[in-house]
Design an enzyme around this catalytic site. Structure first.
Site, PDB file in Angstrom:
ATOM      1  N   THR A 261       0.740  -1.147   0.082  1.00 39.25           N
ATOM      2  CA  THR A 261      -0.210   0.277  -0.049  1.00 39.25           C
ATOM      3  C   THR A 261       0.777   1.476  -0.046  1.00 39.25           C
ATOM      4  O   THR A 261       1.972   1.688   0.122  1.00 39.25           O
ATOM      5  CB  THR A 261      -0.885  -0.140   1.304  1.00 39.25           C
ATOM      6  OG1 THR A 261       0.231  -0.674   2.460  1.00 39.25           O
ATOM      7  CG2 THR A 261      -2.048  -0.944   0.985  1.00 39.25           C
ATOM      8  N   SER A 265      -1.705   4.041  -4.699  1.00 40.10           N
ATOM      9  CA  SER A 265      -2.527   3.097  -4.913  1.00 40.10           C
ATOM     10  C   SER A 265      -2.008   1.990  -4.207  1.00 40.10           C
ATOM     11  O   SER A 265      -1.322   1.915  -2.739  1.00 40.10           O
ATOM     12  CB  SER A 265      -1.486   2.539  -6.146  1.00 40.10           C
ATOM     13  OG  SER A 265       0.100   2.782  -5.627  1.00 40.10           O
ATOM     14  N   VAL A 266      -2.420   0.955  -4.584  1.00 40.99           N
ATOM     15  CA  VAL A 266      -2.383  -0.433  -3.451  1.00 40.99           C
ATOM     16  C   VAL A 266      -1.915  -1.304  -4.797  1.00 40.99           C
ATOM     17  O   VAL A 266      -2.888  -1.412  -6.129  1.00 40.99           O
ATOM     18  CB  VAL A 266      -4.328  -0.409  -3.440  1.00 40.99           C
ATOM     19  CG1 VAL A 266      -4.151  -1.909  -2.118  1.00 40.99           C
ATOM     20  CG2 VAL A 266      -4.718   0.728  -2.116  1.00 40.99           C
ATOM     21  N   VAL A 267      -1.215  -2.583  -3.824  1.00 40.92           N
ATOM     22  CA  VAL A 267      -1.220  -3.189  -4.790  1.00 40.92           C
ATOM     23  C   VAL A 267      -1.824  -4.171  -4.880  1.00 40.92           C
ATOM     24  O   VAL A 267      -1.195  -4.799  -3.315  1.00 40.92           O
ATOM     25  CB  VAL A 267       0.241  -3.143  -5.413  1.00 40.92           C
ATOM     26  CG1 VAL A 267       0.809  -4.534  -6.231  1.00 40.92           C
ATOM     27  CG2 VAL A 267       1.022  -1.763  -5.250  1.00 40.92           C
ATOM     28  N   ASP A 405      11.391  10.210  -8.958  1.00 42.30           N
ATOM     29  CA  ASP A 405      11.372   9.671  -7.999  1.00 42.30           C
ATOM     30  C   ASP A 405      12.347   8.250  -7.713  1.00 42.30           C
ATOM     31  O   ASP A 405      11.582   7.223  -6.674  1.00 42.30           O
ATOM     32  CB  ASP A 405      10.045   8.918  -7.245  1.00 42.30           C
ATOM     33  CG  ASP A 405       9.305   9.308  -5.795  1.00 42.30           C
ATOM     34  OD1 ASP A 405      10.623   9.266  -5.149  1.00 42.30           O
ATOM     35  OD2 ASP A 405       8.769   9.067  -5.702  1.00 42.30           O
TER      36      ASP A 405
END
Length: 516
Positions: A261, A265-267, A405
């Site tokens: 998390t 986003s959430v994977v 990033d």
């Protein structure tokens, strides 16, 4: 009356005086019947005596228990009114029994129960069940529940003299506060304080009241948000429908669970299925990246899209929800560029709105560790450094991208090499802040490997020149960043004047970098 009449009437009164026959303490005139010991011990006689006592004590109950539908011998059935009343009573009993079954079916084991008391034809006390079998749930008054405290009159006190009790009495206020807890929201559990005669002080009640209001507002926000946003480790109904379609189409076999998390986003991990087209190969294990549909995390990150020439014309500040889909689309395009250049990164499978399906970097549902979490030897650390240096040069010169990033948090160690992930914010070098992002990436990489003991690691300024091919000579970091900002300003002016996305700060010998 003469003495002869009195003497004649005296023998008719009996042998005793006249007051003795009317005295309640006199001896009874009836004599008890004598019986043998065998009659006293007779069981049949005992049953007869008991039956006589029950009939004498409960004459009406026995008659009601027999009922018109049991005996029916002494019922006048010639009256239509009597027959109608009997049929109506039987119908009412069957109707009440059906209501009880429906009520029991609906309530089940729920703590909050409903009652059809207002719809019944016969009151529970009038039913065939005895008083001990009455279900208190079927009655309007619960005998186990304490009555609410009586209100104080308008004058503000009750009683007289030393027994006076005002509305500010501690016990009265405590009971009132306990009764007021019933006005809290249903989702706020207050327990059985009234039944225990609980007394709450004003301070405690006010604290509970404030907490109840806060919980009510929070639950309202969550209820409103769950239909429109992807929460932590969870998906909203629209996203869930997209995942169901992927599984039903055979693209994915099953979705196992959440593996990571982040702020944006959430994977999830999933097992790949069969592809609908022959040219697309789905890996056995896939990673599903679901971008959160909440806008809070993207408010300060729109600069990565609105100044990107690939998405500048499609950027809409008035419709920020489109940014989320563009964010997912941007990561898909960036991963495709990196894959074509041979940079180790996840392979894109498919993009559906804000759901991106990629190949899984790891094995057996265990994701590859991040570079910050893995312990490498000196040789592996040195190998990883040169590999990252080569990938940064490829990313800049062949893919025409800046990661923006890059750090040890977005690099995975798998199969003895480094894999780059999370490139949704990656921009082109012609971005108004592209060189600033590149210098920040070089600083993160240089500091990590210098702390890791790699003596060959360049500092951020040397690494920036090695990746970009520029030859910026500055004695300190402030002057170095000033020259970077000057180059960015020159490039932005060139784009605005000529309309071509040409990088004016390309190094000598390298071809100019154009947008696709």
């Amino acid at each position: 009356m003469d003495s002869v009449g009195v003497a004649a009437a005296a023998p008719d009164a009996g042998p005793g005086p006249a007051w003795q026959s009317k005295c309640p303490w006199g001896a009874p005139s009836t004599t008890s019947m004598s019986c043998s010991l065998a009659d006293v011990m007779s069981e049949q006689l005992a049953k007869e005596l008991q039956l006589e006592e029950e009939n004498a004590a409960f004459p009406e109950v026995v008659a009601a228990a027999e009922g018109p539908f049991i005996t029916g011998e002494n019922i006048d059935t010639s009256s239509d009114l009597m027959l109608a009343q009997m049929l109506q009573m039987e119908f009412d009993r069957e109707y009440d029994a059906q209501l009880r079954r429906e009520e029991k079916k609906i309530n089940g084991d729920s703590k909050v129960s409903i009652s059809f008391e207002n719809y019944r034809k016969v009151h529970p006390y009038d039913s065939d069940s005895s008083e001990d079998e009455v279900d208190w749930q079927d009655t309007r008054h619960d005998p186990y529940r304490a009555d609410k405290p009586t209100t104080t009159p308008r004058r503000g006190f009750i009683g007289k003299g030393k027994d006076i009790t005002t509305k500010h009495d501690e016990v009265v206020c405590g009971r009132k506060n306990t009764a007021r807890m019933e006005n809290f929201a249903p989702e706020f559990q207050v327990g059985d304080g009234i039944g225990m005669d609980l007394k709450l002080s004003n301070q405690v009640f006010n604290a509970l009241k404030q907490h109840a209001y806060s919980e009510e507002r929070r639950s309202a926000r969550l209820h409103e948000k769950k239909e429109h946003s992807t929460a932590e480790k969870a998906v909203d109904p629209k996203t869930r429908l997209l995942l169901y379609k992927m599984v039903n189409s055979g693209m994915l076999e099953t979705i196992t669970g959440c593996i990571s998390t982040g702020k944006e986003s959430v994977v999830f991990h999933a097992y790949g299925g069969n592809s609908a087209t022959e040219d697309k190969v789905i890996s056995p294990e896939c990673a599903i990246k679901v971008f959160k549909t909440t806008l809070n995390e993207f408010k300060n990150r729109d600069k990565y899209i609105k100044d990107d020439y690939r998405f500048k014309d499609r950027f809409s500040k008035l419709n920020p929800r489109k940014i989320i889909r563009m964010w997912a689309e941007k990561e898909m395009h960036n991963l495709t560029r990196m894959q074509n250049a041979g940079i180790p990164c996840p392979q894109v499978v498919i993009l559906k709105k804000h759901v991106l399906v990629m190949s899984f970097i790891g094995q057996d549902q265990v994701p590859a560790p991040k570079l910050k979490d893995v312990t490498l030897s000196g040789e592996d650390m040195k190998k990883a450094y040169y590999q990252i240096l080569n990938m940064m040069q490829q990313l800049y010169r062949e893919c025409n991208l800046v990661h923006a990033d890059l750090s040890e948090y977005n690099m995975l160690w798998h199969d003895g090499k480094v894999w780059l992930i999370d490139v949704s914010q990656s921009v082109e070098p012609t971005h108004p802040h592209g060189l600033e992002f590149l210098f920040r990436d070089c600083r993160n990489v240089s500091q990590f490997f210098q702390k890791g003991g790699v003596t060959e690691a360049l500092n951020e300024r040397e690494l920036f020149n090695a990746v970009s091919g520029l030859n910026i000579t500055a004695d300190n970091e402030v002057d170095f960043q000033a020259e970077i900002e000057a180059l960015e300003k020159m490039n932005e002016d060139h784009v605005q004047n000529h309309g071509k996305k040409l990088s004016t700060f390309s190094s000598d010998g390298d071809p100019p970098i154009y947008d696709e």
